[in-house]
Design an enzyme around this catalytic site. Structure first.
Site, PDB file in Angstrom:
ATOM      1  N   ASP A 159       0.819  -1.203   0.000  1.00  0.00           N
ATOM      2  CA  ASP A 159       0.000   0.000   0.000  1.00  0.00           C
ATOM      3  C   ASP A 159       0.858   1.260   0.000  1.00  0.00           C
ATOM      4  O   ASP A 159       1.945   1.291   0.578  1.00  0.00           O
ATOM      5  CB  ASP A 159      -0.892  -0.005   1.245  1.00  0.00           C
ATOM      6  CG  ASP A 159      -1.832   1.169   1.309  1.00  0.00           C
ATOM      7  OD1 ASP A 159      -2.693   1.274   0.419  1.00  0.00           O
ATOM      8  OD2 ASP A 159      -1.703   1.983   2.237  1.00  0.00           O
TER       9      ASP A 159
ATOM     10  N   GLU B  95       1.008  -0.566  -5.178  1.00  0.00           N
ATOM     11  CA  GLU B  95       0.026   0.491  -5.415  1.00  0.00           C
ATOM     12  C   GLU B  95       0.829   1.782  -5.530  1.00  0.00           C
ATOM     13  O   GLU B  95       1.150   2.430  -4.528  1.00  0.00           O
ATOM     14  CB  GLU B  95      -0.980   0.580  -4.272  1.00  0.00           C
ATOM     15  CG  GLU B  95      -2.091   1.587  -4.567  1.00  0.00           C
ATOM     16  CD  GLU B  95      -2.492   2.447  -3.388  1.00  0.00           C
ATOM     17  OE1 GLU B  95      -3.489   3.157  -3.517  1.00  0.00           O
ATOM     18  OE2 GLU B  95      -1.806   2.414  -2.360  1.00  0.00           O
TER      19      GLU B  95
END
EC number: 2.4.1.18
Length: 731
Positions: free
Chosen positions: A410, A463
């Site tokens: 993330d 990401e």
């Protein structure tokens, strides 16, 4: 006793009473002194303590309590193992003396920890069931190099930090203590005395299990001894997850996919999710489930993206064993499991990692480096070897211990740039004066190299929302080494285009063509994730323009566009049947919508798209290579029509045509490379999908008529707001 020795003893006693003793083993436990062997124990509120023979259990005598309440001693003690029988106001306790045990952790463990290369921290540090000198119990250890004193506390010592102060292992900065006879299931924390005073009780950074939130304690857990039945999956995983294989991911928030009961309902546990989610995903043809972070997190509203226990599955859905059973069941069903994982930042909760020993230990010291203003979180100092190793060990823990097939990392963009979301003057340049976070870059490269070497076949996915070059390029070629990168540019452009009124889409034609200019610069995943259906962005269905019929047609068209576009696929739960409202982590999906034909139609389409995607090599084999894609029509702004060929390794093509207007295009000629019959493999406007049943159906024959640079062509009827996918009859 000499005056100097008496003074030393007074210092020891005062430090114990004030709970400031940084070296309790120097005074407590057995010690050989000039007048014989002395055993001391400090047990505040104990009424009486007997010394027992460690082998026979025979009573050797009462330990004497001196003027300091709770301090007991036995002089002229025999040179053999012993036990303590402690008389409390509420009963008796018989146990070995924690201060009779020598050093616990091995020198190599300490060395590797400090070097940042201990790959199995979760099996060594924290709270580990162990046996020392033939005695079973729990070995506690915690890194707190700047603490004056650390104690382990729990119900087993009535949360009294005076009872179990720990030993500091120099120079590692790790405190350790063995608590005999303690068993799994005990809740505990660490009481830490920093340089400036006592800190709030801290949860164990390396806990393997935790209490159920809102409780914040760590829990002693046994090592995961699970009887896995997924060897066939694990043996074939590297081939399954190669770049030339289909990858279709169903993204799930475990707490709100489905619930039991009325209203908000009861959370499903891993057992119930295994019974309900796995068949559902299998039926729809997804290859993988991606779970929003399951690492324990104090605030459910963070969806798991602010975790504090990087080695413990959240207690919200069951035990670690039940989570392992869920993964095992996924694998037996042929479904891979990807976890979202957060090495960028952590929350500021007082029981967490922040200022863990009274100093910036896990985070950067300066707020321009160590505090994230957007999320009100601390930023990991990955340039510190111990923190680097801690996060590396966390990643390997999930991949090895729980057989996880991939980690989606993330907020990579926030890790790469020191000035991420910061104003001028509010960030600190790197040692070269630049904006790149060199420590985080080194960590990401190291992570990807270690995973590739030690867990071959596992995926690490970024990401990453900027144009950082080479995210999915191997580190040996100067890249970051990820297996895939989320294509955030494609997501933003395509959603913006899809939300435009078809009347004006011609003015935004480039938003769908632009992504093909860089589609092969990385190995991409096309993500329609949870972030796109919350915070006022509206659900995927509700983003679509027009009346009810047009919204559903646009949604089917958009999904067909996504599945036929180069790049692997990711779709957030609820989008597959056209949920109207935004996702809420507090509520289950609106499953009742499936009683309506339009929603069933979207669900049927997703299942058919997945089937086509998995079984037509042209749609997945050359995702990351320009050879797998050929434009046919990219400039028909007037009609908002796009057409291309997708090709597999055998060169056999699929024809893909999209009509992004509600006007049927009848007799639309499109060039194709092969003569003969072409079959309509998918029409997104078909009756099966609750469409209008317009557009070409069945088989069509290519004419020997040049069009779009091809020797043959098909004359098609394009459905309104629809997609056609055709294949040569021989394929």
């Amino acid at each position: 006793m000499s005056d100097n020795a008496a003074y030393d003893e007074r210092q020891h006693i005062q430090a114990l009473v004030r709970a400031e003793h940084g070296d309790p083993f120097a005074y407590l436990g057995p010690h050989d002194e000039s007048d014989g062997r002395v055993i001391r124990t400090y047990l505040p509120t104990a009424l009486r303590v007997e010394l027992l023979d460690g082998e026979s259990g025979a009573t050797l005598g009462d330990m004497q309590q001196d003027q300091t309440p709770g301090l007991f001693r036995f002089t002229q003690a025999p040179q053999r193992p012993y036990r303590l029988r402690i008389h409390w106001a509420i009963g008796e306790q018989e146990t070995e003396d924690p201060y009779a045990f020598g050093a616990l952790l091995g020198d190599m463990d300490l060395y590797l920890f400090n070097e940042g290369n201990h790959r199995t921290m979760g099996q060594v540090f924290g709270a580990q069931l162990a046996s020392h000198d033939g005695i079973s119990g729990v070995r506690f250890s915690v890194w707190a190099p700047n603490a004056r004193r650390v104690s382990v506390v729990g119900a087993f010592n009535v949360w009294d930090g005076r009872r179990h102060p720990m030993r500091l292992r120099h120079p590692a900065g790790i405190w350790e203590l063995f608590v005999p006879r303690l068993q799994a299931g005990e809740a505990y924390k660490f009481e830490i005395l920093g340089q400036n005073g006592l800190l709030p009780l801290k949860a164990d950074p390396l806990a393997l299990a935790t209490e159920l939130p809102p409780a914040t304690g760590s829990v002693v857990a046994p090592p995961l001894h699970f009887d896995w039945h997924d060897q066939a999956w694990m043996d074939a995983r590297q081939a399954h997850q190669a770049h030339n294989q289909p990858l279709s991911i169903y993204e799930v928030h475990a707490g709100s996919w489905r619930r039991e009961g009325e209203g908000e309902g009861q959370l499903l546990g891993w057992r119930e999710l295994g019974e309900q989610l796995i068949p559902y995903v299998t039926q729809l043809g997804f290859t993988h489930i991606e779970l929003l972070p399951v690492m324990e997190h104090p605030f459910g509203g963070s969806w798991g993206y602010q975790p504090l226990s990087q080695f413990a599955p959240t207690a919200r859905y069951g035990t670690p064993q039940e989570f392992a059973a869920f993964v095992d069941a996924c694998h037996q069903a042929g479904i891979g499991v990807i976890l979202d994982w957060v090495p960028a930042h952590f929350p500021t909760d007082s029981h967490g990692l922040g200022r863990f020993d009274g100093t910036a230990l896990y985070e950067y010291q300066h707020p321009y480096e160590g505090f994230h203003q957007d999320w009100d979180t601390y930023i990991y100092n990955l340039g510190r070897t111990e923190v680097h190793g801690f996060m590396l060990a966390s990643a390997l823990h999930w991949l090895r211990v729980y057989h996880i097939d991939g980690l989606r990392v993330d907020a990579v963009a926030s890790m790469l740039y020191r000035d991420y979301s910061r104003k001028d003057g509010e960030w600190i340049p790197n040692r070269h004066g630049g904006r790149e976070n060199l420590e985080a870059i080194d960590f990401l490269r190291h992570l990807n190299d270690v995973v590739a070497t030690e867990v071959p076949g596992a995926l690490v996915i970024a990401e990453e929302s900027t144009a950082w070059p080479g995210v999915s390029r191997p580190t040996r070629e100067g890249g970051l080494g990820f297996a895939y990168k989320w294509n955030m540019g494609w997501m933003h452009d395509s959603l913006k285009y899809a939300s435009e009124d078809p009347l004006y889409r011609g003015h935004h034609h480039h938003q769908l063509t632009f992504g093909l200019l860089y589609a092969f610069s990385e190995h991409f995943i096309l993500p329609i994730s949870h972030d796109e259906v919350v915070h006022g962005k509206r659900s995927l269905l509700d983003k679509m323009p027009g009346d009810r019929w047009q919204k559903f047609a646009n949604l089917r068209l958009y999904l067909s566009f996504m599945w036929s576009h180069p790049g692997k696929k990711l779709l957030f739960m609820g989008c597959e049947f056209g949920q109207w409202r935004e996702w809420s982590h507090d509520h289950p999906l609106d499953w009742y919508l499936l009683m309506y034909g339009e929603h069933q139609g979207v669900q049927n389409l997703v299942g058919d798209l997945n089937y086509l995607y998995r079984h037509q090599c042209a749609l997945h084999q050359l995702d990351g290579q320009a050879e797998g894609f050929q434009w046919l029509i990219g400039d028909d702004k007037a009609n908002s029509v796009y057409a291309w060929l997708r090709k597999g390794e055998d060169g056999m093509p699929l024809l893909v045509v999209h009509n992004f207007t509600p006007t049927p295009r009848l007799g639309y000629r499109i060039g194709v490379p092969l003569a003969g019959n072409w079959a309509v493999a998918l029409n997104s406007d078909a009756e099966r999908y609750a469409g209008s049943a317009a557009g070409s159906q069945g088989e069509l024959t290519a004419e020997e008529a040049v069009s779009h640079g091809e020797a043959y062509s098909l004359v098609l009827d394009l459905p309104p707001l629809g997609t056609l996918i055709l294949r040569p009859e021989s394929s």
